[in-house]
Design a protein around this motif. Structure first.
Motif, PDB file in Angstrom:
ATOM      1  N   SER A  44      33.584  17.349  71.194  1.00 33.59           N
ATOM      2  CA  SER A  44      34.736  18.025  70.580  1.00 33.59           C
ATOM      3  C   SER A  44      35.188  17.307  69.315  1.00 33.59           C
ATOM      4  O   SER A  44      35.518  17.939  68.311  1.00 33.59           O
ATOM      5  CB  SER A  44      35.898  18.093  71.581  1.00 33.59           C
ATOM      6  OG  SER A  44      35.534  18.814  72.739  1.00 33.59           O
ATOM      7  N   ILE A  45      35.193  15.970  69.368  1.00 34.73           N
ATOM      8  CA  ILE A  45      35.584  15.183  68.200  1.00 34.73           C
ATOM      9  C   ILE A  45      34.625  15.437  67.039  1.00 34.73           C
ATOM     10  O   ILE A  45      35.029  15.521  65.879  1.00 34.73           O
ATOM     11  CB  ILE A  45      35.613  13.682  68.555  1.00 34.73           C
ATOM     12  CG1 ILE A  45      36.756  13.401  69.551  1.00 34.73           C
ATOM     13  CG2 ILE A  45      35.785  12.827  67.305  1.00 34.73           C
ATOM     14  CD1 ILE A  45      36.773  11.984  70.075  1.00 34.73           C
ATOM     15  N   GLY A  46      33.328  15.573  67.368  1.00 35.62           N
ATOM     16  CA  GLY A  46      32.334  15.820  66.333  1.00 35.62           C
ATOM     17  C   GLY A  46      32.327  17.239  65.812  1.00 35.62           C
ATOM     18  O   GLY A  46      31.873  17.493  64.686  1.00 35.62           O
ATOM     19  N   MET A  47      32.832  18.180  66.599  1.00 35.89           N
ATOM     20  CA  MET A  47      32.771  19.588  66.211  1.00 35.89           C
ATOM     21  C   MET A  47      33.933  20.025  65.341  1.00 35.89           C
ATOM     22  O   MET A  47      33.754  20.717  64.344  1.00 35.89           O
ATOM     23  CB  MET A  47      32.727  20.472  67.468  1.00 35.89           C
ATOM     24  CG  MET A  47      31.361  20.594  68.100  1.00 35.89           C
ATOM     25  SD  MET A  47      31.298  21.918  69.347  1.00 35.89           S
ATOM     26  CE  MET A  47      32.331  21.227  70.640  1.00 35.89           C
ATOM     27  N   PHE A  48      35.138  19.645  65.725  1.00 35.65           N
ATOM     28  CA  PHE A  48      36.317  20.251  65.122  1.00 35.65           C
ATOM     29  C   PHE A  48      36.962  19.334  64.085  1.00 35.65           C
ATOM     30  O   PHE A  48      37.396  18.232  64.409  1.00 35.65           O
ATOM     31  CB  PHE A  48      37.334  20.626  66.194  1.00 35.65           C
ATOM     32  CG  PHE A  48      36.764  21.531  67.252  1.00 35.65           C
ATOM     33  CD1 PHE A  48      36.312  22.786  66.926  1.00 35.65           C
ATOM     34  CD2 PHE A  48      36.662  21.105  68.567  1.00 35.65           C
ATOM     35  CE1 PHE A  48      35.769  23.624  67.883  1.00 35.65           C
ATOM     36  CE2 PHE A  48      36.124  21.932  69.537  1.00 35.65           C
ATOM     37  CZ  PHE A  48      35.672  23.196  69.194  1.00 35.65           C
ATOM     38  N   SER A  49      37.013  19.815  62.857  1.00 33.18           N
ATOM     39  CA  SER A  49      37.646  19.076  61.760  1.00 33.18           C
ATOM     40  C   SER A  49      39.067  19.589  61.577  1.00 33.18           C
ATOM     41  O   SER A  49      39.420  20.184  60.545  1.00 33.18           O
ATOM     42  CB  SER A  49      36.840  19.232  60.474  1.00 33.18           C
ATOM     43  OG  SER A  49      35.537  18.755  60.634  1.00 33.18           O
ATOM     44  N   ILE A  50      39.881  19.375  62.589  1.00 32.41           N
ATOM     45  CA  ILE A  50      41.272  19.823  62.533  1.00 32.41           C
ATOM     46  C   ILE A  50      42.178  18.605  62.428  1.00 32.41           C
ATOM     47  O   ILE A  50      41.799  17.509  62.824  1.00 32.41           O
ATOM     48  CB  ILE A  50      41.641  20.690  63.762  1.00 32.41           C
ATOM     49  CG1 ILE A  50      41.217  20.006  65.063  1.00 32.41           C
ATOM     50  CG2 ILE A  50      41.019  22.054  63.653  1.00 32.41           C
ATOM     51  CD1 ILE A  50      41.523  20.814  66.298  1.00 32.41           C
ATOM     52  N   PRO A  51      43.369  18.767  61.873  1.00 28.54           N
ATOM     53  CA  PRO A  51      44.233  17.619  61.556  1.00 28.54           C
ATOM     54  C   PRO A  51      44.650  16.825  62.795  1.00 28.54           C
ATOM     55  O   PRO A  51      44.590  17.304  63.928  1.00 28.54           O
ATOM     56  CB  PRO A  51      45.451  18.277  60.886  1.00 28.54           C
ATOM     57  CG  PRO A  51      44.977  19.607  60.436  1.00 28.54           C
ATOM     58  CD  PRO A  51      43.950  20.037  61.430  1.00 28.54           C
ATOM     59  N   ILE A  52      45.104  15.608  62.542  1.00 31.81           N
ATOM     60  CA  ILE A  52      45.607  14.755  63.602  1.00 31.81           C
ATOM     61  C   ILE A  52      46.832  15.390  64.253  1.00 31.81           C
ATOM     62  O   ILE A  52      47.644  16.041  63.580  1.00 31.81           O
ATOM     63  CB  ILE A  52      45.965  13.356  63.041  1.00 31.81           C
ATOM     64  CG1 ILE A  52      46.357  12.393  64.176  1.00 31.81           C
ATOM     65  CG2 ILE A  52      47.064  13.444  62.003  1.00 31.81           C
ATOM     66  CD1 ILE A  52      46.559  10.957  63.707  1.00 31.81           C
ATOM     67  N   ASP A  53      46.935  15.237  65.553  1.00 30.04           N
ATOM     68  CA  ASP A  53      48.048  15.767  66.363  1.00 30.04           C
ATOM     69  C   ASP A  53      48.150  17.284  66.346  1.00 30.04           C
ATOM     70  O   ASP A  53      49.207  17.853  66.662  1.00 30.04           O
ATOM     71  CB  ASP A  53      49.399  15.159  65.926  1.00 30.04           C
ATOM     72  CG  ASP A  53      49.599  13.761  66.489  1.00 30.04           C
ATOM     73  OD1 ASP A  53      49.026  13.473  67.557  1.00 30.04           O
ATOM     74  OD2 ASP A  53      50.315  12.964  65.868  1.00 30.04           O
ATOM     75  N   GLU A  54      47.059  17.963  65.983  1.00 24.50           N
ATOM     76  CA  GLU A  54      46.996  19.410  66.188  1.00 24.50           C
ATOM     77  C   GLU A  54      47.102  19.666  67.691  1.00 24.50           C
ATOM     78  O   GLU A  54      46.512  18.937  68.505  1.00 24.50           O
ATOM     79  CB  GLU A  54      45.678  19.951  65.651  1.00 24.50           C
ATOM     80  CG  GLU A  54      45.527  21.463  65.734  1.00 24.50           C
ATOM     81  CD  GLU A  54      46.367  22.193  64.707  1.00 24.50           C
ATOM     82  OE1 GLU A  54      46.662  23.374  64.934  1.00 24.50           O
ATOM     83  OE2 GLU A  54      46.726  21.589  63.685  1.00 24.50           O
ATOM     84  N   PRO A  55      47.887  20.658  68.145  1.00 25.11           N
ATOM     85  CA  PRO A  55      48.052  20.904  69.573  1.00 25.11           C
ATOM     86  C   PRO A  55      46.742  21.023  70.347  1.00 25.11           C
ATOM     87  O   PRO A  55      46.680  20.681  71.529  1.00 25.11           O
ATOM     88  CB  PRO A  55      48.840  22.218  69.616  1.00 25.11           C
ATOM     89  CG  PRO A  55      49.634  22.210  68.355  1.00 25.11           C
ATOM     90  CD  PRO A  55      48.756  21.541  67.332  1.00 25.11           C
ATOM     91  N   ALA A  56      45.688  21.491  69.668  1.00 22.08           N
ATOM     92  CA  ALA A  56      44.396  21.629  70.345  1.00 22.08           C
ATOM     93  C   ALA A  56      43.892  20.288  70.864  1.00 22.08           C
ATOM     94  O   ALA A  56      43.292  20.215  71.941  1.00 22.08           O
ATOM     95  CB  ALA A  56      43.367  22.236  69.391  1.00 22.08           C
TER      96      ALA A  56
END
Length: 455
Positions: A377-389
């Motif tokens: 998941s860490i490698g897949m998603f380039s979403i910001p820090i502390d995003e609810p996901a």
């Protein structure tokens, strides 16, 4: 060639998941998979990339550079875990966990259930869910003599320990990974996951306390006169817990990686350990002497008891996932996922479908080890820090494993200590874990939407 790499990864993954059937420790396929994957990349001269989080694109890199990059990120996690494990072993060296026995003041089955699950919930957030389970089941074995009743207690302890580890950045390997990877901050993780985790353990405990198995009292003798092996046991217990809790505070003020704070805590606790044991420091030998004769330094003794197989397993699995990430496979898969279902990271509350994706991730962690799931998941998603996901992933991966006895490290160790049958756990405890998981899941969605609307 990419097809061969995927096949090797899947076969290695299956070998890890079926370690009990194959009777091969999971560190062996993890290390083999890591080595073979990177060897194929090197020999085949495959292009490797690093994810550019700003442009959300793949940036070409040299093999040695990308390998060193991922090894450095993995080493941060491993050194952090080594420090935490050593502190826990130092506490155990002074018989510090015997302090917990002082909290046992009741013979009522239901009250004792709430006591043990609450202790599991709190302790796992500090010393990790695996250690908390070992400590509490060890105490349980000295108090509850009836096997059937003790199995029920052990099962509920597993649920509570996994729930407690999910909301703390130092409570579970997966939350630690997210924290060190700068996907979550300690304050935000606690804010979003603590309440769902409480429901995850409290609802099953409440339901179980109403069952006939927990009616009445236990025929036990609470040993108030039993003395710990060391007069410093309570001091080292609270000092050790305080040292571990100090790590997030240290990171907040210094902005240094968590392993630096953990090493500082270990150094401070080590000073007290050496002083309390009346040992002399020795840099040339693991043996030290005191007035009574020769004995082992508590630091060296504790280091000798570290679970190196677990450390090597994490090395193998994290570097294996890093190989897929370097080839861009995880990034491309995330693109496919983004097109087929609403993306996990949005400016607004996640939709029902993307919530379902995280729900399936939690269910998958009951069958497949949650460490590679979160690493992927860490490698897949380039979403910001502390995003609810990210908080959602931390909760689901941390608590979903409770539904099967083999779905978490806490469950596996409980299975070994109490010889818990897989089918027995599935029938007796699995449904309680499922209710707790879904209860926390619902609370998380409500809390997340409330916080997003309030913002």
């Amino acid at each position: 060639m990419e097809a061969i790499i995927i096949i090797i990864f899947v076969l290695g993954y299956l070998a890890i998941a079926l370690e009990h059937n194959l009777k091969i420790d999971k560190l062996i396929p993890a290390l083999a998979m890591m080595s073979i994957l990177w060897a194929i990349i090197a020999v085949s001269h495959l292009d490797v990339f690093e994810i550019d989080t700003v442009s959300k694109s793949l940036k070409p890199e040299h093999l040695e550079g990308i390998l060193l990059h991922h090894l450095g990120k993995t080493a941060e996690i491993l050194v952090f875990l080594l420090g935490a494990m050593t502190i826990v072993e130092i506490i155990d060296y002074f018989d510090g966990f015997s302090t917990i026995k002082s909290y046992v003041k009741t013979k009522k089955k239901a009250r004792l259930l709430w006591l043990f699950t609450t202790l599991a919930f709190i302790l796992s957030a500090i010393i990790d869910n695996l250690t908390a389970t070992i400590v509490l089941i060890t105490i349980l074995q000295k108090i509850v003599k009836e096997k059937e009743v003790r199995l029920w207690y052990a099962g509920l302890i597993v649920i509570a320990a996994n729930a407690g580890g999910a909301w703390s950045p130092i409570g579970d390997v997966t939350t630690t990974m997210l924290w060190i990877a700068n996907k979550v901050t300690a304050n935000s993780l606690i804010e979003h996951v603590l309440l769902p985790s409480i429901f995850c353990y409290a609802v099953p405990t409440f339901i179980a306390s109403r069952l006939s198995i927990f009616k009445g009292s236990l025929d036990i003798e609470i040993e108030d006169n039993e003395k710990p092996k060391s007069k410093f046991s309570a001091t080292m217990f609270y000092l050790g817990l305080g040292g571990i809790l100090f790590v997030p505070i240290f990171k907040t003020f210094t902005h240094l990686p968590p392993y630096v704070g953990m090493m500082l805590s270990l150094a401070i606790i080590g000073v007290f350990a050496e002083y309390f044991s009346k040992s002399k420091f020795s840099l040339s030998s693991s043996n030290t002497t005191d007035n009574d004769g020769s004995h082992h330094s508590p630091i060296h003794k504790s280091l000798s008891k570290i679970e190196m197989p677990s450390i090597l397993f994490f090395l193998g699995i994290l570097m294996s996932v890093a190989a897929l990430e370097s080839l861009g496979m995880l990034f491309n898969f995330a693109g496919v996922l983004e097109e087929s279902v609403p993306f996990l990271g949005t400016e607004h509350a996640s939709t029902h479908i993307s919530d379902l994706v995280v729900l399936l991730l939690g269910a998958g962690s009951a069958v497949i080890d949650n460490v590679p799931l979160v690493a992927a998941s860490i490698g897949m998603f380039s979403i910001p820090i502390d995003e609810p996901a990210w908080h959602f992933i931390a909760y689901s991966a941390g608590t979903g494993g409770s539904m099967l006895i083999i779905g978490s490290a806490a469950g596996v160790v409980a299975m070994g200590m109490e010889k818990i049958d897989f089918v027995w756990y599935l029938k007796k405890i699995g449904w309680l874990a499922l209710i707790g998981f879904l209860s926390g899941f619902a609370v998380f969605v409500l809390l997340r939407d409330f916080l997003l609307n309030a913002a």
